[in-house]
Design a protein around this motif. Structure first.
Motif, PDB file in Angstrom:
ATOM      1  N   GLU A 290       0.842  -1.221   0.000  1.00  0.00           N
ATOM      2  CA  GLU A 290       0.000   0.000   0.000  1.00  0.00           C
ATOM      3  C   GLU A 290       0.867   1.257   0.000  1.00  0.00           C
ATOM      4  OE1 GLU A 290      -2.822   1.937   3.264  1.00  0.00           O
ATOM      5  OE2 GLU A 290      -3.697   0.110   2.385  1.00  0.00           O
ATOM      6  N   ALA A 291       1.962   1.239   0.749  1.00  0.00           N
ATOM      7  CA  ALA A 291       2.844   2.414   0.814  1.00  0.00           C
ATOM      8  C   ALA A 291       3.483   2.688  -0.541  1.00  0.00           C
ATOM      9  CB  ALA A 291       3.915   2.213   1.888  1.00  0.00           C
ATOM     10  N   LYS A 292       3.917   1.599  -1.211  1.00  0.00           N
ATOM     11  CA  LYS A 292       4.559   1.788  -2.511  1.00  0.00           C
ATOM     12  C   LYS A 292       3.562   2.320  -3.533  1.00  0.00           C
ATOM     13  CE  LYS A 292       8.329  -1.535  -2.020  1.00  0.00           C
ATOM     14  NZ  LYS A 292       9.367  -0.533  -2.316  1.00  0.00           N
ATOM     15  N   LEU A 293       2.323   1.795  -3.502  1.00  0.00           N
ATOM     16  CA  LEU A 293       1.319   2.290  -4.434  1.00  0.00           C
ATOM     17  C   LEU A 293       0.971   3.755  -4.151  1.00  0.00           C
ATOM     18  CD1 LEU A 293      -1.091  -0.782  -4.688  1.00  0.00           C
ATOM     19  CD2 LEU A 293       0.458   0.095  -6.455  1.00  0.00           C
TER      20      LEU A 293
ATOM     21  N   ILE B 287      -6.651  11.742  -4.254  1.00  0.00           N
ATOM     22  CA  ILE B 287      -6.161  10.399  -4.611  1.00  0.00           C
ATOM     23  C   ILE B 287      -5.974   9.611  -3.302  1.00  0.00           C
ATOM     24  CG2 ILE B 287      -4.329   9.082  -5.707  1.00  0.00           C
ATOM     25  CD1 ILE B 287      -3.705  11.597  -7.376  1.00  0.00           C
ATOM     26  N   THR B 288      -6.656   8.443  -3.208  1.00  0.00           N
ATOM     27  CA  THR B 288      -6.499   7.594  -2.014  1.00  0.00           C
ATOM     28  C   THR B 288      -6.123   6.189  -2.476  1.00  0.00           C
ATOM     29  OG1 THR B 288      -8.853   7.055  -2.009  1.00  0.00           O
ATOM     30  CG2 THR B 288      -8.139   8.917  -0.659  1.00  0.00           C
ATOM     31  N   VAL B 289      -5.319   5.467  -1.635  1.00  0.00           N
ATOM     32  CA  VAL B 289      -4.888   4.092  -1.915  1.00  0.00           C
ATOM     33  C   VAL B 289      -5.308   3.225  -0.720  1.00  0.00           C
ATOM     34  CG1 VAL B 289      -2.958   2.549  -2.358  1.00  0.00           C
ATOM     35  CG2 VAL B 289      -2.961   4.879  -3.318  1.00  0.00           C
ATOM     36  N   SER B 290      -6.007   2.153  -1.012  1.00  0.00           N
ATOM     37  CA  SER B 290      -6.418   1.209   0.040  1.00  0.00           C
ATOM     38  C   SER B 290      -5.988  -0.177  -0.420  1.00  0.00           C
ATOM     39  CB  SER B 290      -7.940   1.268   0.247  1.00  0.00           C
ATOM     40  OG  SER B 290      -8.342   0.299   1.199  1.00  0.00           O
ATOM     41  N   GLY B 291      -4.969  -0.694   0.272  1.00  0.00           N
ATOM     42  CA  GLY B 291      -4.403  -1.965  -0.177  1.00  0.00           C
ATOM     43  C   GLY B 291      -3.781  -1.751  -1.530  1.00  0.00           C
ATOM     44  N   ARG B 292      -4.324  -2.467  -2.527  1.00  0.00           N
ATOM     45  CA  ARG B 292      -3.820  -2.290  -3.891  1.00  0.00           C
ATOM     46  C   ARG B 292      -4.835  -1.569  -4.764  1.00  0.00           C
ATOM     47  NH1 ARG B 292      -2.969  -8.074  -5.627  1.00  0.00           N
ATOM     48  NH2 ARG B 292      -2.439  -7.130  -7.615  1.00  0.00           N
ATOM     49  N   ASP B 293      -5.856  -0.934  -4.134  1.00  0.00           N
ATOM     50  CA  ASP B 293      -6.896  -0.230  -4.883  1.00  0.00           C
ATOM     51  C   ASP B 293      -6.653   1.282  -4.825  1.00  0.00           C
ATOM     52  OD1 ASP B 293      -7.983  -2.689  -5.322  1.00  0.00           O
ATOM     53  OD2 ASP B 293      -9.424  -2.503  -3.639  1.00  0.00           O
ATOM     54  N   ILE B 294      -6.823   1.989  -5.988  1.00  0.00           N
ATOM     55  CA  ILE B 294      -6.630   3.449  -6.079  1.00  0.00           C
ATOM     56  C   ILE B 294      -7.956   4.074  -6.435  1.00  0.00           C
ATOM     57  CG2 ILE B 294      -5.442   5.328  -7.283  1.00  0.00           C
ATOM     58  CD1 ILE B 294      -3.221   3.335  -7.957  1.00  0.00           C
ATOM     59  N   THR B 295      -8.329   5.135  -5.676  1.00  0.00           N
ATOM     60  CA  THR B 295      -9.581   5.866  -5.933  1.00  0.00           C
ATOM     61  C   THR B 295      -9.239   7.330  -6.213  1.00  0.00           C
ATOM     62  OG1 THR B 295     -10.812   4.395  -4.453  1.00  0.00           O
ATOM     63  CG2 THR B 295     -11.826   6.531  -5.012  1.00  0.00           C
ATOM     64  N   ILE B 296      -9.801   7.918  -7.311  1.00  0.00           N
ATOM     65  CA  ILE B 296      -9.593   9.341  -7.673  1.00  0.00           C
ATOM     66  C   ILE B 296     -10.936  10.029  -7.586  1.00  0.00           C
ATOM     67  CG2 ILE B 296      -8.810  10.967  -9.432  1.00  0.00           C
ATOM     68  CD1 ILE B 296      -7.089   8.774 -10.595  1.00  0.00           C
ATOM     69  N   THR B 297     -10.996  11.125  -6.787  1.00  0.00           N
ATOM     70  CA  THR B 297     -12.247  11.865  -6.600  1.00  0.00           C
ATOM     71  C   THR B 297     -12.017  13.340  -6.916  1.00  0.00           C
ATOM     72  OG1 THR B 297     -11.721  12.246  -4.280  1.00  0.00           O
ATOM     73  CG2 THR B 297     -13.020  10.279  -4.805  1.00  0.00           C
ATOM     74  N   GLY B 298     -13.121  14.129  -7.074  1.00  0.00           N
ATOM     75  CA  GLY B 298     -13.045  15.580  -7.308  1.00  0.00           C
ATOM     76  C   GLY B 298     -13.557  15.957  -8.671  1.00  0.00           C
ATOM     77  N   LEU B 299     -13.106  17.168  -9.119  1.00  0.00           N
ATOM     78  CA  LEU B 299     -13.585  17.710 -10.386  1.00  0.00           C
ATOM     79  C   LEU B 299     -12.541  17.546 -11.467  1.00  0.00           C
ATOM     80  CD1 LEU B 299     -15.218  21.077  -9.254  1.00  0.00           C
ATOM     81  CD2 LEU B 299     -16.402  19.028 -10.037  1.00  0.00           C
ATOM     82  N   ALA B 300     -12.999  17.186 -12.633  1.00  0.00           N
ATOM     83  CA  ALA B 300     -12.153  17.196 -13.826  1.00  0.00           C
ATOM     84  C   ALA B 300     -12.634  18.332 -14.720  1.00  0.00           C
ATOM     85  CB  ALA B 300     -12.240  15.877 -14.570  1.00  0.00           C
ATOM     86  N   GLN B 301     -11.674  19.083 -15.272  1.00  0.00           N
ATOM     87  CA  GLN B 301     -12.042  20.243 -16.083  1.00  0.00           C
ATOM     88  C   GLN B 301     -12.888  19.811 -17.283  1.00  0.00           C
ATOM     89  OE1 GLN B 301     -11.537  23.312 -15.314  1.00  0.00           O
ATOM     90  NE2 GLN B 301     -12.272  24.329 -17.181  1.00  0.00           N
ATOM     91  N   ASP B 302     -12.510  18.666 -17.863  1.00  0.00           N
ATOM     92  CA  ASP B 302     -13.260  18.167 -19.013  1.00  0.00           C
ATOM     93  C   ASP B 302     -12.957  16.673 -19.158  1.00  0.00           C
ATOM     94  OD1 ASP B 302     -10.672  18.096 -20.096  1.00  0.00           O
ATOM     95  OD2 ASP B 302     -10.943  20.071 -21.020  1.00  0.00           O
ATOM     96  N   GLY B 303     -13.548  16.056 -20.168  1.00  0.00           N
ATOM     97  CA  GLY B 303     -13.358  14.630 -20.372  1.00  0.00           C
ATOM     98  C   GLY B 303     -11.913  14.270 -20.617  1.00  0.00           C
ATOM     99  N   ALA B 304     -11.190  15.085 -21.308  1.00  0.00           N
ATOM    100  CA  ALA B 304      -9.790  14.790 -21.616  1.00  0.00           C
ATOM    101  C   ALA B 304      -8.971  14.720 -20.335  1.00  0.00           C
ATOM    102  CB  ALA B 304      -9.226  15.843 -22.559  1.00  0.00           C
ATOM    103  N   GLU B 305      -9.243  15.665 -19.413  1.00  0.00           N
ATOM    104  CA  GLU B 305      -8.489  15.631 -18.161  1.00  0.00           C
ATOM    105  C   GLU B 305      -8.880  14.388 -17.350  1.00  0.00           C
ATOM    106  OE1 GLU B 305      -7.112  18.811 -14.847  1.00  0.00           O
ATOM    107  OE2 GLU B 305      -9.282  18.494 -14.975  1.00  0.00           O
ATOM    108  N   ARG B 306     -10.181  13.984 -17.366  1.00  0.00           N
ATOM    109  CA  ARG B 306     -10.642  12.793 -16.629  1.00  0.00           C
ATOM    110  C   ARG B 306      -9.902  11.556 -17.142  1.00  0.00           C
ATOM    111  NH1 ARG B 306     -14.480   8.897 -17.706  1.00  0.00           N
ATOM    112  NH2 ARG B 306     -15.519   7.958 -15.890  1.00  0.00           N
ATOM    113  N   GLU B 307      -9.832  11.382 -18.477  1.00  0.00           N
ATOM    114  CA  GLU B 307      -9.177  10.225 -19.054  1.00  0.00           C
ATOM    115  C   GLU B 307      -7.686  10.213 -18.724  1.00  0.00           C
ATOM    116  OE1 GLU B 307     -10.439   7.598 -20.536  1.00  0.00           O
ATOM    117  OE2 GLU B 307     -12.441   8.431 -20.119  1.00  0.00           O
ATOM    118  N   ALA B 308      -7.059  11.428 -18.689  1.00  0.00           N
ATOM    119  CA  ALA B 308      -5.626  11.504 -18.395  1.00  0.00           C
ATOM    120  C   ALA B 308      -5.342  11.061 -16.965  1.00  0.00           C
ATOM    121  CB  ALA B 308      -5.118  12.926 -18.634  1.00  0.00           C
TER     122      ALA B 308
END
Length: 715
Positions: free
Chosen positions: A30-33, A50-71
């Protein structure tokens, strides 16, 4: 939710799955991830979480547009060892049109509309000085420097009394109340600096000034104004023309009559500047002026200045007062160079009439002034001009109805004719005369006054052709003061011959006064010390003849401390000390005394020469006499001789300096020999600039180096 299996790992197991090493614990994974997510997922515009739980990564908040979300999700998906990437992002809404509004009131500035990034709220609050919390976060802001456009809009809004800024996509509009037209100018200039692609618009209300005014005042030399100015360009044009001669107040204001306002202002100001005192006003298109003018010519100039007003502007009330000239003057001065006239003339018609008897140029110089006494005055002036023309030299002065004629008539007959011509004058008119005669029937004579160190004075009645310049050349002096009056008599050669013969004698006198003519000579004077009065008298008789009356005085000598003499009764050498004559001790003491006295004398004064020459200035006669008074007794009572040294500064060619120093030393020697110093006891030597006693880098040092030295030589 994205789900991708990378491997299987049992905490503490002794096998490797998905690339992890043996014996790696779950917390370590988890620390390395977490570390990888922090470095490999790019920063977002809206600071996503950005949060990491075990080997799972969760991204929350606002994305300016779809391109930024995909990036963002793509970067998380590529992290080595992750198991599941959870998408908790919300894509920001895109709005159109993109609107921003700022409303300025007396209490502050209120903001509304959209903001493209949360972090930009602080910048907007700093720009507008108001809260940006009411702005809605939304995408869709126009391309280009949107924030720079807001800054420029705020700069424009800040100088309005009240108003609003509306930015709709790339349209930037300013509306509101401007205090004066200069604010409108400033806003237009600001909006011209919007970023490329942004379009300005302005709808501004400005109070109109009525009536629109320019006021000017002049009292003596002081000129003041008050001015309404519609734009800075008008103000600059007016102030460039008026300042610094004028002082004034300028009020920016709308309501100028037309675009020719500056021309009208400058025309009236130029008219006011010509007056002695004035007050003027332009009120819309109407011009008012009340002024005092010194002369009729100035009145013409004032009217000419007002004639340059633009045609829309009208003279409503103009009053120009010209004081009468009291007394009413006409003056003529006649000299060998010609006749010069000055004075007054009341009209252009009379100027043309006067031109017929004084000339066009002279008539043009007359001032046109009010106050001519009456209709007889022009003929009175004409008679005066005729009288002046008959003089050899003189002045005609007419004050009102009174004429004064002074000057020199050729002879008594001409003087009488001038006076008789002005006997029959109109009632109330009169003429006065003060006439001298060029030839009064008396013989010519010169009166010369000379004093050592002062210019020669020369007065009297000189023959025809005689000038002080010729007299100065004959006497060999630089300056003569005084001016003998001229005559038509001959005899110039007689006077110049005697002055030339007298030139070599002036140095023998402290004072000399000579009045002489072809029939009579009177001379009085005071001789320089140690001059033989009888010999001087003989010299004067040789110049002026046996009939000359001559009275000369000797100059008594003051005994100087250290003076040496031979006692006529005892034949012994004596020296003057402590106010009495004492026996002299030795030749060495005598020479030492002489050196000391000459050094003291030359410290206080010096022997002067004409510039670049070995000719001794007559002003040095006294110091040469004083040197002789010291050298004579010293040489008579010793066997010592003197080497006279000439020294120069280092200016110019060294060879030329050496030659000049030799010539000057020889000239001083000749002067001392002419005063009785024995030729075998004194020699002259030129030393040029080889022995300076001071620095030649300063004027004072160079003056000290230009000197004459006396070196005693004993066997």
């Amino acid at each position: 939710m994205r789900n991708k299996i990378a491997g299987y790992l049992v905490a503490g197991a002794a096998i490797a799955l998905g690339g992890w090493s043996f014996f790696v614990t779950a917390p370590e994974i988890e620390a390395k991830l977490t570390e990888a997510a922090a470095t490999e997922i790019p920063a977002s515009i809206h600071n996503t979480g950005i949060t990491v739980s075990g080997r799972d990564i969760t991204i929350t908040g606002l994305a300016q547009d779809g391109a930024e979300r995909e990036a963002l999700l793509g970067a998380a998906d590529a992290i080595y060892g992750r198991r599941v990437v959870t998408d908790g992002l919300t894509v920001l809404d895109i709005v159109s049109p993109y609107i921003f509004e700022a409303a300025k009131t007396e209490t502050g500035t209120a903001l509304s509309g959209f903001v493209p990034r949360e972090a930009m709220r602080g910048e907007i609050e700093e720009i507008f000085g108001g809260s940006a919390l009411g702005l809605t976060l939304a995408a869709g802001a126009p391309e280009g420097d949107w924030l720079a456009a807001l800054r420029i809009g705020q700069s424009a809004l800040s100088i309005l009394e009240t108003g609003s800024l509306n930015v709709i996509d790339k349209e930037v509009a300013i509306t509101g109340q401007a205090g004066d037209p200069y604010v409108v100018e400033d806003i237009r200039v600001l909006l011209e600096s919007l970023p490329e692609g942004f379009n300005p618009a302005a709808e501004l209300s400005v109070p109109q000034t009525s009536p629109y005014l320019f006021e000017a005042f002049k009292i003596g030399d002081a000129k003041n104004f008050r001015l309404n100015s519609p734009i800075r360009e008008t103000e600059a044009r007016i102030t460039d023309a008026l300042l610094p001669d004028w002082t004034g107040d300028i009020t920016p204001a709308f309501g100028a009559p037309d675009e020719n306002w500056a021309d009208a202002v400058l025309a009236v100001a130029s008219a006011v500047a010509l007056t002695d005192n004035a007050q003027a006003r332009i009120q819309d298109f109407s011009v008012f002026l009340e002024a005092d003018a010194p002369t009729l010519e100035v009145q013409d100039e004032i009217e000419a200045a007002l004639a340059t007003l633009p045609e829309e502007y009208t003279l409503q009330q103009v009053s120009i007062s010209v004081p009468p000239a009291i007394p009413y003057l006409f003056i003529g001065r006649k000299s060998p160079e010609g006749i010069v006239y000055e004075g007054y003339i009341p009209s252009a018609i009379l100027r043309a009439e006067f031109a017929t008897f004084i000339g066009d140029e002279a008539a043009d110089r007359l001032e046109r002034r009010a106050g001519m006494p009456d209709g007889f005055w022009p003929d009175f002036v004409k008679e005066g001009v005729a009288a002046l023309g008959a003089l050899e030299a003189g002045t005609l002065r007419i004050e009102g109805r009174t004429m004064q004629v002074t000057g020199v008539a050729a002879n008594p007959v001409m003087a009488s004719a001038i006076e008789n011509a002005l006997d029959d004058l109109p009632a109330g008119y009169g003429a006065q005369f003060d006439l001298a005669l060029e030839d009064d029937g008396q013989p010519s004579f010169l009166a010369l006054a000379f004093e050592t160190g002062q210019p020669v004075s020369l007065t009297g009645k000189a023959p025809e052709g005689f000038t002080v310049e010729r007299a100065a050349a004959a006497l060999r002096v630089e300056e003569i003061i005084g001016e003998p009056r001229a005559s038509v008599l001959s005899g110039e050669a007689f006077y110049l011959e005697r002055l030339q013969a007298l030139s070599s004698q002036l140095r023998n006198y402290k004072l000399l006064n000579i009045t002489f003519s072809e029939t009579e000579t009177k001379i009085s004077g005071v001789a320089q010390p140690r001059r033989d009065v009888a010999a001087l008298t003989d010299d004067l008789i040789a110049i002026f003849g046996e009939e000359a009356e001559i009275e000369l005085q000797e100059t008594p000598l003051d005994v100087v401390e250290g003076t040496v003499r031979t006692n006529e009764l005892t034949g012994l050498l004596e020296v003057f000390r402590n106010r009495q004559w004492q026996p002299f001790a030795s030749e060495a003491e005598l020479i030492s005394s002489c050196e000391t006295r000459i050094g003291a004398l030359l410290q206080d004064t010096t022997i002067l020469f004409e510039t670049g020459s070995s000719v001794i200035d007559p002003a040095s006669e006294t110091v040469l006499d004083d040197l002789t008074a010291i050298l004579g007794p010293c040489m008579e009572n010793s066997t010592a001789s003197v080497e006279l040294g000439g020294h120069t500064d280092n200016q110019g060619d060294p060879g030329t300096n050496l030659v000049l120093s030799e010539a000057r030393a020889a000239a001083v020697r000749e002067e001392l020999l002419s005063r009785g110093i024995e030729a075998t006891r004194i020699t002259a030597k030129g030393l040029g600039d080889t022995q300076p006693v001071a620095s030649n880098d300063t004027a004072e040092g160079r003056a000290a180096n230009r000197r004459t030295t006396f070196t005693w030589i004993t066997e």
